[in-house]
Design a protein around this motif. Structure first.
Motif, PDB file in Angstrom:
ATOM      1  N   GLU A   1       0.830  -1.193   0.000  1.00  0.00           N
ATOM      2  CA  GLU A   1       0.000   0.000   0.000  1.00  0.00           C
ATOM      3  C   GLU A   1       0.873   1.255   0.000  1.00  0.00           C
ATOM      4  OE1 GLU A   1      -3.078  -0.046  -0.418  1.00  0.00           O
ATOM      5  OE2 GLU A   1      -3.702  -2.084   0.099  1.00  0.00           O
ATOM      6  N   LYS A   2       0.236   2.372  -0.409  1.00  0.00           N
ATOM      7  CA  LYS A   2       0.970   3.638  -0.510  1.00  0.00           C
ATOM      8  C   LYS A   2       1.516   4.061   0.837  1.00  0.00           C
ATOM      9  CE  LYS A   2       0.366   8.440  -1.955  1.00  0.00           C
ATOM     10  NZ  LYS A   2      -0.593   9.442  -2.486  1.00  0.00           N
ATOM     11  N   ASP A   3       0.693   4.045   1.874  1.00  0.00           N
ATOM     12  CA  ASP A   3       1.106   4.376   3.235  1.00  0.00           C
ATOM     13  C   ASP A   3       0.154   3.713   4.211  1.00  0.00           C
ATOM     14  OD1 ASP A   3      -1.228   5.935   3.262  1.00  0.00           O
ATOM     15  OD2 ASP A   3      -0.135   7.702   2.568  1.00  0.00           O
TER      16      ASP A   3
END
Length: 743
Positions: free
Chosen positions: A37-39
């Motif tokens: 995931e991105k963050d």
């Protein structure tokens, strides 16, 4: 030595690269969903936190639950009144139960002369009885009680909501929100909104927030105050009332502030995720590189070739096949488990502690992978050398144990008994050794030996003698001697064996008798068929030759032709009866069933013999019910049964006697009997009368074919009925039982 050392170094280097590569790949497979995931704010964990906070907003901010308003909306239906009234039965039942509950209590109090307690129980009982009585007298009385119960549920529901307020306040400190009711323009926020929405935008923006969720959004859609909240369980009273309320939608934003307290769990998770994500990518990418390098080195020179097996292969081949296979599978399975289990990234602040844990796990995995590869090499070489795998398997421990147990317990009782006796013998021997070591144990060993060991010894002697008697008896049977029956004592396996031998011996005797009877009947059948077919055939041949006589007078010629015609028809009847009997016996015949009056059918059969009956000296007595007796049968075939039985009675009854025929319906069955006094003396075995060409007239002077009863019984059997014969001296009785219940 240099070549061997280099090979060892190459092998262990390859093992380390391969183990590190596989470990990293499994780590990527198991954890990739989280760390790709991105963050942190795009993970499921944060999404659950955000959804929980939104539910708290719905519960404490968007929805104003007024206790008094909810109570005013309470309604009571007639069904609820009846359910409350009859919840524990009718009035008499509930009154009896209450009296039963307090009867013993009052009695016990009076027994100990405690009148005060007894009066208290009496008051409680009377109060409950009065309450139950009022329930059945007035709907309003019951309605008031139900309203009171529902008000209590509302109070409990609101208390449950209030118990969650502290959780809401904790989450409220973690988020910043500005949300506005799209209908009433009412604002809900925890930021300074002195300047309105402009101030809210200044407080919740990309510079001051790590994460912002706008509403409405493509992912979550509109935000509404639809209640009840998913945080609370369904309440039978409150939930339906809240669901009827007006639904409002909200727009705005919720954010996570940047630079908050270090104890903020969202921020802790956020920074922890960033660190783990970096380690994850470094670990996975480097492991993929190591795995590819291990594949390249293996392709250049297969690592399996680096394992020397010549010296130890002969020793390995001596290991049972199953033990070697299970050891190979076990080490391989342990290696796989070590890769799959416990491969999460537990990042510690102490980098040394984390690194040492990873290195230790990789070294253990490398050792297991090495053992697996070495065993695999030995296994492959063994497969090449051993062509006969079946023979190798038959030497395995599992196969030998299985074969031994299967043979030992082929007869479970015998196997169990022998096992127990052997256990006793072993225990006696072990106890004797202990007594030699410690003489004082004789006090314990001697009684046990007398109680258990000595009886077991006599049991073994008895079994051996019993077994020897069985062997001697069977040896006599083998040589053709009919030995006396073996004694069957108890329920042991040897007793069962003796019983089986006795049964087998009696079976042989019965079989021999049946075989002799079958041979006799076969001989009689051939003789009877030959006699009955040859007699008319001989007459036909004789009178045919006489017809060839020249200058034969017309009167004689007509006489001969008449005889030939009569004998030909007789021969035809015999042959037709024979074919029909064969078809009946084989079941190769179809019945055309219909509803038939059995009394009328019997009368029709008797009518066919009116002339014969008048000409005979017999007196026929027929009894039947005045009403019709119906059955679903093949009328033509059943008529043949009546015809055969009546014909037999006329042929074989003693002159100047009475013949009885009766029809008696009994529930679902009808019983038809034919009784007469026989002209000829019958054999003792009446079952033989059902045999083909078997007649009561053993001299065969009558015109019968000997197939009448056989055909009749076959027809009744096809109708799923019974045809039985009884003989009492010269009294001959045939009983036909048919099912008259319509299907």
């Amino acid at each position: 030595m240099d070549i061997k050392s280099k090979n060892k170094m190459r092998f262990f280097t390859w093992i380390l690269l391969f183990t590190f590569g596989v470990s990293g790949i499994f780590t990527g497979i198991c954890n990739g969903k989280d760390y790709m995931e991105k963050d942190y704010f795009h993970t499921q964990q944060f999404e659950d936190q955000l959804n929980q906070f939104v539910e708290y907003l719905k519960l404490f901010e968007f929805t104003h639950i007024n206790k008094e308003d909810l109570k005013k909306k309470i309604t009571v239906t007639a069904e609820e009144i009846n359910e409350h009234r009859y919840r524990y039965g009718d009035l008499s039942t509930q009154t009896s139960n209450i009296k039963g509950q307090y009867g013993e209590k009052i009695k016990d109090a009076l027994t100990v002369q405690n009148k005060e307690v007894a009066d208290m129980y009496v008051a409680e009982r009377d109060k409950k009885i009065a309450d139950i009585t009022n329930n059945f007298k007035s709907d309003d009385y019951v309605r008031a009680k139900i309203v009171e119960e529902k008000e209590q549920q509302i109070d409990q529901y609101l208390q449950e909501i209030e118990s969650r307020r502290s959780n809401f306040m904790n989450d409220k400190a973690l988020f910043r929100y500005y949300l506005k009711n799209t209908t009433t323009e009412e604002v809900y926020t925890n930021v300074d909104t002195t300047g309105g929405s402009v101030a809210a935008d200044a407080a919740i923006n990309d510079k001051s927030m790590l994460f912002i969720q706008n509403y409405p959004s493509e992912k979550y859609g509109e935000l509404s105050n639809r209640v009840p909240s998913s945080l609370l369980n369904y309440n039978d009273v409150v939930t339906p009332l809240l669901e009827k309320g007006e639904v409002s939608t909200f727009e705005g934003k919720i954010g996570v502030p940047n630079g908050g307290s270090s104890t903020n769990p969202i921020l802790v998770n956020y920074y922890d995720f960033l660190q783990k994500q970096k380690v994850f990518f470094i670990y996975v990418i480097s492991s993929i590189f190591a795995f590819v390098l291990s594949l390249y080195l293996n392709k250049k020179r297969p690592v399996i070739q680096l394992i020397p097996t010549e010296k130890w292969q002969s020793y390995y081949n001596r290991i049972p096949l199953d033990v070697a296979g299970m050891t190979l599978v076990f080490t391989g399975f342990l290696s796989f488990l070590l890769f799959v289990v416990d491969n999460d990234l537990y990042i510690h602040q102490d980098l040394y502690k984390y690194s040492s844990g990873v290195v230790f796990r990789l070294m253990v995995a490398a050792c297991l992978v090495s053992l697996t590869l070495i065993q695999r090499k030995f296994w492959v070489e063994r497969a090449k050398e051993r062509v006969n795998i079946k023979s190798d398997w038959q030497k395995s421990l599992l196969y030998r144990a299985y074969k031994g147990l299967r043979e030992a317990f082929a007869v479970q009782r015998m196997g169990t008994q022998v096992f127990i006796l052997l256990s006793v013998v072993f225990a006696c021997g072990f106890g004797a050794v202990l007594v030699l070591a410690k003489n004082e144990l004789i006090l314990l060993y001697a009684p046990l030996f007398i109680v258990i060991g000595v009886p077991s010894f006599f049991v073994i002697i008895k079994w051996i003698g019993y077994f020897n008697r069985i062997v001697i008896n069977t040896s006599g049977l083998v040589h053709g001697n009919i030995e006396p029956d073996l004694p069957v004592v108890g329920k042991s396996t040897l007793a069962v064996l003796a019983g089986n031998i006795n049964t087998l011996k009696h079976g042989i005797k019965v079989s021999q008798k049946e075989q002799a009877k079958s041979e006799r009947l076969k001989t009689e059948l051939i003789t009877n068929v030959s006699h009955d077919l040859r007699t008319p055939l001989t007459s036909i041949i004789t009178y045919t030759e006489l017809l060839k006589t020249p200058n034969l007078a017309d009167e004689e010629r007509n006489t001969y032709i008449e005889i030939i015609d009569r004998k030909s028809k007789r021969l035809q009847v015999l042959i037709d009866d024979l074919f029909e009997a064969s078809k009946m016996a084989s079941g190769n015949i179809e019945l055309v069933k219909e509803k038939v009056d059995l009394v009328q059918l019997l009368q029709q059969a008797l009518a066919e013999y009116n002339e014969a009956i008048k000409e005979s000296t017999l007196q026929v007595r027929v009894t039947h019910p005045d009403t019709s007796v119906y059955a679903v049968v093949d009328g033509q075939k059943l008529w043949r049964v009546f015809d055969n039985l009546i014909g037999n009675m006329l042929k074989y009854s003693l002159e100047n006697t009475r013949v009885y025929i009766s029809v008696k319906p009994l529930r679902d069955e009808v019983v038809i009997t034919f009784k007469n006094v026989t002209k000829y003396e019958l054999s003792e075995n009446i079952d033989e009368l059902f045999e083909r060409f078997k007649r009561g007239d053993t001299s065969r002077h009558t015109e019968g074919s000997g197939l009448g009863l056989a055909i009749a019984k076959s027809i009744i059997d096809l109708h799923e009925g019974n045809l039985d014969i009884e003989v009492d001296g010269d009294l001959f009785k045939v009983t036909v039982v048919l099912n008259i219940k319509e299907s």
